[in-house]
Motif scaffolding. Structure first.
Motif, PDB file in Angstrom:
ATOM      1  N   GLY A  68       1.028  -1.469   0.179  1.00 51.40           N
ATOM      2  CA  GLY A  68       0.110  -0.300  -0.130  1.00 51.40           C
ATOM      3  C   GLY A  68       0.527   0.797  -0.088  1.00 51.40           C
ATOM      4  N   ASP A 103       2.065  -9.134  -1.480  1.00 53.66           N
ATOM      5  CA  ASP A 103       1.217  -8.650  -1.836  1.00 53.66           C
ATOM      6  C   ASP A 103      -0.288  -9.683  -1.635  1.00 53.66           C
ATOM      7  N   ALA A 155       0.955 -12.950  -2.704  1.00 54.71           N
ATOM      8  CA  ALA A 155       0.702 -14.157  -1.485  1.00 54.71           C
ATOM      9  C   ALA A 155       0.254 -13.712  -0.110  1.00 54.71           C
ATOM     10  N   THR A 164       1.484  -3.783   6.347  1.00 51.92           N
ATOM     11  CA  THR A 164      -0.100  -5.020   6.140  1.00 51.92           C
ATOM     12  C   THR A 164      -1.552  -3.839   6.040  1.00 51.92           C
ATOM     13  N   PHE A 176     -16.701  -0.552   2.808  1.00 59.03           N
ATOM     14  CA  PHE A 176     -15.666   0.424   1.366  1.00 59.03           C
ATOM     15  C   PHE A 176     -14.365   0.512   2.039  1.00 59.03           C
ATOM     16  N   SER A 229      -3.493 -13.261   9.756  1.00 57.94           N
ATOM     17  CA  SER A 229      -2.470 -12.427   8.809  1.00 57.94           C
ATOM     18  C   SER A 229      -0.742 -12.604   9.335  1.00 57.94           C
ATOM     19  N   GLY A 264       2.445   2.300   8.687  1.00 59.59           N
ATOM     20  CA  GLY A 264       1.382   2.822   8.336  1.00 59.59           C
ATOM     21  C   GLY A 264       0.298   3.203   9.236  1.00 59.59           C
ATOM     22  N   ALA A 310      -3.354   7.981   4.762  1.00 64.19           N
ATOM     23  CA  ALA A 310      -2.362   8.099   3.656  1.00 64.19           C
ATOM     24  C   ALA A 310      -0.318   8.626   4.136  1.00 64.19           C
ATOM     25  N   ALA A 370       1.164   7.176   6.462  1.00 67.43           N
ATOM     26  CA  ALA A 370       2.523   6.157   5.941  1.00 67.43           C
ATOM     27  C   ALA A 370       3.371   6.853   4.623  1.00 67.43           C
TER      28      ALA A 370
HETATM   29  C1  LIG Z   1     -11.854   5.023   0.878  1.00 68.57           C
HETATM   30  C2  LIG Z   1     -10.383   5.775   1.703  1.00 68.57           C
HETATM   31  C3  LIG Z   1     -10.469   6.630   1.632  1.00 68.57           C
HETATM   32  C4  LIG Z   1      -9.347   7.031   1.876  1.00 68.57           C
HETATM   33  N1  LIG Z   1      -8.474   8.222   1.785  1.00 68.57           N
HETATM   34  C5  LIG Z   1      -7.914   9.286   2.539  1.00 68.57           C
HETATM   35  C6  LIG Z   1      -7.338  10.113   2.197  1.00 68.57           C
HETATM   36  O1  LIG Z   1      -7.684  11.167   1.387  1.00 68.57           O
HETATM   37  N2  LIG Z   1      -6.182  10.664   2.460  1.00 68.57           N
HETATM   38  C7  LIG Z   1      -5.983   9.667   4.001  1.00 68.57           C
HETATM   39  O2  LIG Z   1      -4.798  10.550   3.944  1.00 68.57           O
HETATM   40  N3  LIG Z   1      -5.985   8.896   3.446  1.00 68.57           N
HETATM   41  C8  LIG Z   1      -7.413   8.498   3.447  1.00 68.57           C
HETATM   42  N4  LIG Z   1      -7.381   6.890   3.671  1.00 68.57           N
HETATM   43  C9  LIG Z   1      -6.274   6.283   4.318  1.00 68.57           C
HETATM   44  C10 LIG Z   1      -5.208   5.531   3.460  1.00 68.57           C
HETATM   45  O3  LIG Z   1      -5.819   5.111   2.400  1.00 68.57           O
HETATM   46  C11 LIG Z   1      -4.419   4.304   4.548  1.00 68.57           C
HETATM   47  O4  LIG Z   1      -4.609   5.246   6.326  1.00 68.57           O
HETATM   48  C12 LIG Z   1      -3.530   4.527   4.053  1.00 68.57           C
HETATM   49  O5  LIG Z   1      -3.821   2.705   3.090  1.00 68.57           O
HETATM   50  C13 LIG Z   1      -2.523   3.300   4.869  1.00 68.57           C
HETATM   51  O6  LIG Z   1      -1.274   2.805   3.847  1.00 68.57           O
HETATM   52  P1  LIG Z   1      -0.806   2.025   4.912  1.00 68.57           P
HETATM   53  O7  LIG Z   1       0.175   1.336   3.310  1.00 68.57           O
HETATM   54  O8  LIG Z   1      -0.549   1.736   5.401  1.00 68.57           O
HETATM   55  O9  LIG Z   1      -1.941   0.207   4.707  1.00 68.57           O
HETATM   56  P2  LIG Z   1      -2.004   0.152   2.692  1.00 68.57           P
HETATM   57  O10 LIG Z   1      -2.112   1.674   1.672  1.00 68.57           O
HETATM   58  O11 LIG Z   1      -4.412   0.017   3.505  1.00 68.57           O
HETATM   59  O12 LIG Z   1      -1.583  -0.937   2.457  1.00 68.57           O
HETATM   60  C14 LIG Z   1      -1.582  -2.739   3.170  1.00 68.57           C
HETATM   61  C15 LIG Z   1      -1.392  -3.709   2.136  1.00 68.57           C
HETATM   62  O13 LIG Z   1      -1.446  -4.941   2.270  1.00 68.57           O
HETATM   63  C16 LIG Z   1      -2.300  -5.372   1.940  1.00 68.57           C
HETATM   64  N5  LIG Z   1      -1.810  -6.376   2.601  1.00 68.57           N
HETATM   65  C17 LIG Z   1      -2.605  -6.265   4.034  1.00 68.57           C
HETATM   66  N6  LIG Z   1      -2.947  -7.900   5.138  1.00 68.57           N
HETATM   67  C18 LIG Z   1      -2.090  -8.950   4.232  1.00 68.57           C
HETATM   68  C19 LIG Z   1      -1.460 -10.003   3.837  1.00 68.57           C
HETATM   69  N7  LIG Z   1      -2.129 -11.106   5.315  1.00 68.57           N
HETATM   70  N8  LIG Z   1      -1.064 -10.703   2.992  1.00 68.57           N
HETATM   71  C20 LIG Z   1      -0.166  -9.674   1.844  1.00 68.57           C
HETATM   72  N9  LIG Z   1      -0.347  -9.015   2.078  1.00 68.57           N
HETATM   73  C21 LIG Z   1      -1.563  -7.947   2.941  1.00 68.57           C
HETATM   74  C22 LIG Z   1      -3.619  -5.210   1.399  1.00 68.57           C
HETATM   75  O14 LIG Z   1      -3.695  -6.266   0.351  1.00 68.57           O
HETATM   76  C23 LIG Z   1      -2.714  -3.891   0.979  1.00 68.57           C
HETATM   77  O15 LIG Z   1      -2.334  -3.248   0.015  1.00 68.57           O
HETATM   78  C24 LIG Z   1      -8.579   6.446   2.615  1.00 68.57           C
HETATM   79  C25 LIG Z   1      -8.870   4.783   3.204  1.00 68.57           C
HETATM   80  C26 LIG Z   1     -10.296   5.009   2.470  1.00 68.57           C
HETATM   81  C27 LIG Z   1     -10.272   3.235   2.666  1.00 68.57           C
END
Ligand SMILES: Cc1cc2nc3c(=O)[nH]c(=O)nc-3n(C[C@H](O)[C@H](O)[C@H](O)COP(=O)(O)OP(=O)(O)OC[C@H]3O[C@@H](n4cnc5c(N)ncnc54)[C@H](O)[C@@H]3O)c2cc1C
Length: 554
Positions: free
Chosen positions: A106, A133, A175, A209, A228, A388, A420, A434, A437
């Protein structure tokens, strides 16, 4: 503050002024976002530009020249050649190249990986970098609403990792993560397509994750509510919306569609407004209700965005129920005699949402509401640890977040980092955004680089690279309020804008913040193209869109 004026001359001059302000603001904001978020150039073809925080007081870089570091490998299991073919787990070879494994592709994971490729490892110490992922697409979650209402393409919002990472030097493995053996530096995975299991060894691990919505705690929610949070869920919602379109055409759906959105945070409000616009184009189109546990929707938003969002909810006729929780979801009794495909498919999701209000004595608070579509945006938590990240001895808080210090390193583990939504870097956690993160990614990448380099026996104590603490800079926030409407509040409230210009600016800023320049161009072109087409269609249909309401440049 600039608002509309009664006379046309004044209006023209205020519009000119507004445009000028907008152009200046756009430039400032875009450059601000670019500067503040990219601590390093993130594409290997670009040169390395450490952020000011990566320099010492004397403006000398805190890292040592890569050529002077003769790093030896710490791994026995690692692949030699970089490949981006999915599902291929790195195989055992005799090379000594270190292996950095990133769990989760992500915002945190992808940006960490791309930053790592631009750090000054010498050729012989450059690590192999693998993202693992369970999905094959990176998702730019803030644009998921646009994808749902056909205002963005899947290539813009969710490019495949193969496309996104091509030529970057980062490998991708599709995976599911099964567990982490931190004592032996091994990640256990299982294939998403078959039951085969694999082991991947690492020298440094970054866990990213993210979070997921947990529906298990509310009876009936898993069966009826649609979270969502992923592209699949977004497409499922699109499918249900098109079933309603069909049912309208055949007159099976003459009543408004009841949409209930649980959660009145950013996602809940953005989703409610976009759906209200999408389904509300028809007469008797939609009844949208937000059910929110807190005292006010958008509790954590800036005052400006909260006011603008609340105002738009009112104008769109969205019913907001605050201080109200869902206790149970039960099936609705179906009275329809029709048994066409679309009506029976729609009936499957009809439900009754039982509620508990903090103020049960209030005559205006119903104890239940009917829902044709029940959407869940509340209560995202890190993925279920048993599911997970089982068998892992990672330190976690009571909410399942991996506990790190400011260096983003898991407590007690020198080569494991977490960024993140799945992590907690301080006592009061950072918001799950985001923005956090993306800002953590270069710090995690740098600290991984420092950790691997410092383990080399050839490096002297003075030559050791300093690990850097993470510190968060709040750049502001943006929300979509409909296809041509948004609200932005930045620079601590100095820059505030809403309406159509904010909507254009928001898409532009998101294009700039895509993980790669190529993806940014795809996003900018696609967004502009769709907007132009929509305007043309609106012009043909004689529709008027929302103009810029307020530009507030203090
Ligand atoms: C609809 C929506 C709108 C948003 N809008 C905003 C915004 O406008 N501004 C903002 O700052 N934030 C926004 N956010 C929040 C933001 O998207 C998240 O905080 C951000 O994505 C976190 O990043 P991350 O890298 O921690 O996790 P993520 O981006 O969620 O990535 C995690 C990844 O880990 C993978 N994963 C999880 N478990 C496993 C597993 N067991 N095995 C393999 N892969 C796995 C997932 O498939 C995913 O690809 C929004 C969230 C949503 C849902």
């Amino acid at each position: 503050m600039i608002t509309s004026h009664p006379t046309s001359r004044k209006m023209a001059s205020s519009q000119k002024q507004a445009c000028r302000h907008l152009a200046i603001s756009a430039l400032i904001l875009v450059s601000f976002f670019v500067d503040a978020t990219s601590s390093f150039a993130i594409h290997p073809s670009k040169s390395i530009h450490p952020s000011p925080s990566l320099y010492g007081k004397d403006q000398k870089p805190l890292y040592v020249a890569s050529k002077s570091v003769q790093q030896t490998s710490l791994t026995k299991l690692c692949a030699t050649e970089s490949s981006t073919s999915e599902n291929e787990i790195p195989t055992e070879t005799t090379t000594k190249q270190p292996h950095v494994v990133i769990l989760g592709g992500g915002f945190g994971g992808v940006n960490t990986a791309l930053t790592l490729t631009s750090l000054p490892f010498s050729d012989d110490t450059k690590p192999r970098i693998t993202i693992i992922d369970k999905k094959d697409r990176f998702v730019f979650l803030p644009l998921l609403y646009e994808l749902c209402v056909d205002d963005a393409s899947v290539d813009e919002v969710a490019p495949t990792y193969k496309d996104l990472l091509s030529g970057s030097g980062v490998d991708f493995v599709c995976a599911e993560l099964d567990g982490i053996d931190v004592q032996n530096n091994i990640v256990h995975t299982s294939s998403v397509e078959s039951s085969s299991r694999e082991q991947v060894s690492y020298d440094a691990l970054i866990v990213a994750t993210g979070a997921e919505i947990d529906l298990k705690s509310i009876p009936g929610a898993e069966e009826f509510a649609l979270p969502f949070y992923t592209v699949d869920e977004c497409f499922e919602l699109k499918r249900r919306l098109s079933l309603f379109d069909e049912a309208r055409k055949t007159k099976e759906q003459s009543k408004p569609v009841n949409v209930v959105v649980v959660g009145g945070g950013y996602s809940g409000v953005e989703l409610a407004l976009n759906l209200s616009e999408r389904l509300g184009k028809e007469e008797n189109g939609v009844d949208v209700t937000i059910v929110h546990r807190g005292n006010d929707v958008l509790e954590y938003a800036t005052e400006y965005n909260r006011k603008t969002g609340t105002d738009r909810l009112k104008k769109a006729g969205v019913n907001v129920m605050t201080q109200c929780s869902v206790t149970e979801v039960v099936p609705a009794s179906i009275s329809s005699s029709s048994d066409t495909d679309s009506s029976s498919s729609l009936d499957r999701y009809k439900c009754i949402v039982n509620l508990q209000s903090k103020d049960d004595s209030s005559p205006t608070s119903p104890s239940s509401i009917d829902a044709d579509i029940l959407l869940w945006t509340a209560g995202a938590t890190p993925p279920n640890p048993r599911k997970s990240i089982r068998n892992s001895l990672l330190p976690r808080d009571q909410n399942g977040r991996i506990v790190t210090g400011p260096l983003l390193r898991a407590k007690g583990l020198s080569n494991v980092f977490a960024v993140g939504d799945c992590s907690r870097a301080k006592q009061v956690p950072y918001a799950a955004t985001a923005q956090v993160a993306m800002q953590q990614a270069p710090v995690a990448a740098w600290n991984t680089y420092a950790t691997l380099t410092n383990q080399s026996p050839d490096i002297s104590d003075e030559g050791k690279i300093k690990l850097l603490p993470f510190s968060y800079a709040n750049l502001g926030e943006m929300m979509t309020l409909g296809s041509d409407d948004a609200t932005i509040s930045s620079l601590g409230g100095l820059f505030q804008i809403s309406g159509e210009s904010a909507s254009v600016l928001r898409r532009l800023i998101y294009a700039v913040r895509m993980p790669t320049a190529r993806q940014g161009i795809v996003a900018a072109l696609d967004g502009t193209n769709r907007r132009v087409k929509r305007k043309r269609n609106d012009g043909k249909n004689g529709k008027r869109r929302r103009g810029t309401k307020v530009i507030d440049w203090k």
